[in-house]
Design an enzyme around this catalytic site. Sequence first.
Site, PDB file in Angstrom:
ATOM      1  N   GLU A 128      -5.990 -13.403  10.616  1.00 15.34           N
ATOM      2  CA  GLU A 128      -6.576 -14.719  10.312  1.00 15.34           C
ATOM      3  C   GLU A 128      -5.655 -15.860  10.744  1.00 15.34           C
ATOM      4  O   GLU A 128      -5.981 -17.033  10.566  1.00 15.34           O
ATOM      5  CB  GLU A 128      -6.869 -14.825   8.810  1.00 15.34           C
ATOM      6  CG  GLU A 128      -8.186 -14.211   8.396  1.00 15.34           C
ATOM      7  CD  GLU A 128      -8.275 -12.731   8.671  1.00 15.34           C
ATOM      8  OE1 GLU A 128      -7.456 -11.981   8.144  1.00 15.34           O
ATOM      9  OE2 GLU A 128      -9.169 -12.322   9.437  1.00 15.34           O
ATOM     10  N   ASP A 185     -15.759 -10.637  11.597  1.00 12.81           N
ATOM     11  CA  ASP A 185     -14.551 -10.258  10.858  1.00 12.81           C
ATOM     12  C   ASP A 185     -14.665  -8.840  10.309  1.00 12.81           C
ATOM     13  O   ASP A 185     -14.240  -8.557   9.200  1.00 12.81           O
ATOM     14  CB  ASP A 185     -14.254 -11.252   9.721  1.00 12.81           C
ATOM     15  CG  ASP A 185     -12.890 -10.983   9.079  1.00 12.81           C
ATOM     16  OD1 ASP A 185     -12.017 -10.412   9.770  1.00 12.81           O
ATOM     17  OD2 ASP A 185     -12.719 -11.309   7.891  1.00 12.81           O
ATOM     18  N   GLY A 208      -2.282 -10.408   9.674  1.00 17.85           N
ATOM     19  CA  GLY A 208      -2.205 -11.759  10.221  1.00 17.85           C
ATOM     20  C   GLY A 208      -3.339 -12.083  11.176  1.00 17.85           C
ATOM     21  O   GLY A 208      -3.270 -13.079  11.908  1.00 17.85           O
ATOM     22  N   ASN A 237      -9.539  -7.260  13.310  1.00 22.20           N
ATOM     23  CA  ASN A 237     -10.380  -8.257  13.966  1.00 22.20           C
ATOM     24  C   ASN A 237      -9.624  -9.047  15.025  1.00 22.20           C
ATOM     25  O   ASN A 237      -8.412  -9.198  14.970  1.00 22.20           O
ATOM     26  CB  ASN A 237     -10.949  -9.230  12.927  1.00 22.20           C
ATOM     27  CG  ASN A 237      -9.868  -9.997  12.198  1.00 22.20           C
ATOM     28  OD1 ASN A 237      -9.167  -9.440  11.361  1.00 22.20           O
ATOM     29  ND2 ASN A 237      -9.718 -11.270  12.509  1.00 22.20           N
ATOM     30  N   ARG A 252     -16.310  -0.502   9.271  1.00 25.93           N
ATOM     31  CA  ARG A 252     -16.632  -1.661   8.425  1.00 25.93           C
ATOM     32  C   ARG A 252     -17.937  -2.301   8.904  1.00 25.93           C
ATOM     33  O   ARG A 252     -18.629  -2.964   8.145  1.00 25.93           O
ATOM     34  CB  ARG A 252     -15.462  -2.656   8.502  1.00 25.93           C
ATOM     35  CG  ARG A 252     -15.574  -3.823   7.567  1.00 25.93           C
ATOM     36  CD  ARG A 252     -14.188  -4.334   7.227  1.00 25.93           C
ATOM     37  NE  ARG A 252     -14.163  -5.760   6.942  1.00 25.93           N
ATOM     38  CZ  ARG A 252     -13.068  -6.443   6.613  1.00 25.93           C
ATOM     39  NH1 ARG A 252     -11.901  -5.824   6.534  1.00 25.93           N
ATOM     40  NH2 ARG A 252     -13.112  -7.736   6.366  1.00 25.93           N
ATOM     41  N   ARG A 271       0.803  -1.227   0.000  1.00 25.37           N
ATOM     42  CA  ARG A 271       0.000   0.000   0.000  1.00 25.37           C
ATOM     43  C   ARG A 271       0.836   1.277   0.000  1.00 25.37           C
ATOM     44  O   ARG A 271       0.331   2.334   0.331  1.00 25.37           O
ATOM     45  CB  ARG A 271      -0.988  -0.033   1.158  1.00 25.37           C
ATOM     46  CG  ARG A 271      -1.973  -1.193   1.039  1.00 25.37           C
ATOM     47  CD  ARG A 271      -3.131  -1.096   1.999  1.00 25.37           C
ATOM     48  NE  ARG A 271      -4.100  -2.142   1.753  1.00 25.37           N
ATOM     49  CZ  ARG A 271      -4.051  -3.366   2.306  1.00 25.37           C
ATOM     50  NH1 ARG A 271      -3.058  -3.697   3.107  1.00 25.37           N
ATOM     51  NH2 ARG A 271      -4.986  -4.247   2.043  1.00 25.37           N
ATOM     52  N   TRP A 287      -3.045  -3.073   9.576  1.00 30.59           N
ATOM     53  CA  TRP A 287      -2.658  -3.196   8.156  1.00 30.59           C
ATOM     54  C   TRP A 287      -3.068  -2.024   7.281  1.00 30.59           C
ATOM     55  O   TRP A 287      -3.019  -2.103   6.055  1.00 30.59           O
ATOM     56  CB  TRP A 287      -3.114  -4.531   7.563  1.00 30.59           C
ATOM     57  CG  TRP A 287      -4.536  -4.964   7.713  1.00 30.59           C
ATOM     58  CD1 TRP A 287      -5.076  -5.683   8.742  1.00 30.59           C
ATOM     59  CD2 TRP A 287      -5.611  -4.776   6.774  1.00 30.59           C
ATOM     60  NE1 TRP A 287      -6.407  -5.939   8.504  1.00 30.59           N
ATOM     61  CE2 TRP A 287      -6.757  -5.403   7.312  1.00 30.59           C
ATOM     62  CE3 TRP A 287      -5.713  -4.148   5.531  1.00 30.59           C
ATOM     63  CZ2 TRP A 287      -8.000  -5.414   6.658  1.00 30.59           C
ATOM     64  CZ3 TRP A 287      -6.937  -4.158   4.874  1.00 30.59           C
ATOM     65  CH2 TRP A 287      -8.064  -4.785   5.431  1.00 30.59           C
ATOM     66  N   ASP A 308     -12.953  -6.027  10.503  1.00 29.16           N
ATOM     67  CA  ASP A 308     -11.696  -5.320  10.822  1.00 29.16           C
ATOM     68  C   ASP A 308     -11.978  -3.818  10.850  1.00 29.16           C
ATOM     69  O   ASP A 308     -12.495  -3.298   9.876  1.00 29.16           O
ATOM     70  CB  ASP A 308     -10.697  -5.506   9.670  1.00 29.16           C
ATOM     71  CG  ASP A 308      -9.920  -6.781   9.718  1.00 29.16           C
ATOM     72  OD1 ASP A 308      -8.709  -6.707   9.858  1.00 29.16           O
ATOM     73  OD2 ASP A 308     -10.543  -7.843   9.545  1.00 29.16           O
TER      74      ASP A 308
END
Lengths: 590, 146
Positions: A215, A323, A213, A281, A351, A153, A263, A325
């Site tokens: 997840e 989830d 990370g 999350n 979100r 990004r 992130w 985030d």
Amino acid sequence: MSKGYVNGRLAAWLASASVAAMVLGQPALAEIADYSEVTPERLAQPEDANWLQTRRTYDGQGHSPLTQITKENVGQLTEVFSHATGPYNTLAEFSALPARGAHQAPTIINDGVMFMTVYDGQVIALDAVTGEEYWRFNRELPQGLVPVHPTNRGVALWGDKLYVTTLDAHLIALDAKTGEQVWDQTLENWENGYYSTLAPLVADGVVMAGTSGGEFGIRGFVQGFDAETGESLWKTYTIPAPGEPGSESWPGETWKTGGGPIWITGNYDVEEKLAYWGVGNAAPWIGALRPGDNLYTTSTIGIDPASGEIRTHFQYHWNDSWDWDEVVPPTLIDLPGENGETEKLAVRFARNGWIYKLDREGGELKFIEGKPYVYQNVFKSLDPVTGRPEYNEEAVAKLGERVEFCPSAWGGRDWPAESYDPATHTVFISVNENHCGAMEAAEVEYEPGVLYLGSGLEMTPTEAARDHIGALQAWDVRTMEKKWQVNFKSPNWGPVLSTAGGLVFVGGTTDSMFRAFDAETGDELWSVTLDGGIIAPPVSYEVDGRQYISVTTGWGVDGDRFQGFINAAFGDEGDVPQGGTIHVFALPQT
Amino acid sequence: MRIIQALPLLAGAFSVLSGAGTALSQDAPAPQPPAADVGVAAMFPAELATGDPVPAEILEAGEGLFRANCRQCHGSRGTAGVPLKENAKLEDAYYLTGTILTGPGYMTGFAEHLDDGRIAAIASFVRSSWGNDYGAVLPQDVADMR
């Protein structure tokens, strides 16, 4: 592949007579002459012509003050140059990548020099007027690494250096003039599921970064380094250890693998010397597996760059099971009040589908008000004082039971950034609606570097999705009312650029179009079809009195996965073109 | 890279480039092919039928391929992501091979990346591990699904 790559330019150059001079020790490729040093003052108050940071300014507004391109003349925009970001490295010695590589970086512009990152570990420096390359930096990834989100990004600038994070969870510093690596620091061990895709944030000589990370059962953090030497100054975890404030919100040993990734680049309040970071999350996905509020997941935290201390936080929803985030930091807005005072705000489209207006006066986040911007069926209400949501229990995942909720895990908005026009007090944001998700929770064992979810993931477009999923919304932050909405049948994964010329630029749709809208009305004024879908932020800059608009094509990762579910539901087929090209537009020269 | 290999005299020029950070500056070992990626289909005896006990050699190849391609999501014990451990759906060989080929939902499809023998070895390993006892999947079963 083994070390090395050759792009077209380098190949041509190698074949040329100048190679003989190179062997004799002449400067390699082009060193950038007269590079403008990036000072704290310039980052705090960038020249109108430049785009020095991912959202241009520390407040995250993503708005250009340039006015040469207007509603009246935008129809004449033409492409000045395009530049391929490839060829690319083989990302992994793995038979199938989990996702197509994506371009999610803005071009960063410093006095006519353009910097771009590529998902495979390359950084490119080029002339922002001609597209001619100065240098490329290339980083090879370790064997065995399987990037689940192959993207990057963007760069951060400071002094004569630039900073970039990598898929193997390193933070590296390059000499901006030559592309030569200055230092390389390990953020975390990639083999345990850590990887990094964000553009770092530099404030007061401290370069900050974190990792993805969530997840994989990581323990998230923001880490600060001396921008000159690369020395690690502090590492602040997003999940407190036992005894630290907030640790009571994690049962047993769950804090060790509780997620909380970082992130997306934070925003920085220069006055309060406070960096606002969004925390993602909790892990595993299912809240029932870690009862408690799970601080500071799905929160914004305010970190002092000098010490790493968390000075304030606001959690959007507790014990996340969807989830959702909340990694995008709030946009920092100083809103002139009716009586001459200034409201210091942090405004955030979560979100989870709600907008939050927070007070940030004195460096402390306090809830003011919230409301949904897309349909959401999980919250019954927000506490009017604290903003804490009350949940509809039928939409909260339970062990052994399939539970549906709206919006799906990709949320009302995902990571693509909104912009804010201070003159009209308006936020412009790409959203996705008419999609719902489901999870069926199960116990899950932790294994380092392996998915740690506790549920599968479903996404189903609703019947209304046949009309539209994506939209561009404009909101007045004074009234918290929506001014207009433009719908797209396709999802919209486009970060937004607004300009003082009264324009809003966005890509993000599966038809690979790049569009300009009237900021006041939402009327479409210009569009062009490019060589791939756009999920990178457009930017605007000026060189020698000419205003440019730049955007990079490069469809992949989550936008691609999301589309896969839609195609499956509607029986559609066909990939969105991947692209991978920097496109630069300007008005014709008279 | 190809050009540099073809023109070894330019190696000196490349090292100058590397020194200036304009190209790769890291040394890494040459990539190795994935484990057990040759001759997997040939390991299946002609007399082996779908559902038969899986020969040790195929199990070993299947486990190597599973670790390289599947472990990150499903875990080395078959318990992560969508769990494979004690999963009754695996009894249907065509369900499993179809899933590996197409990658439903969040999963990657492997049709373009793994040949019939390799997919059969992975499926045979999965159907014979972690409480599953459904036996072999043949390369021909995978071919039939394509």
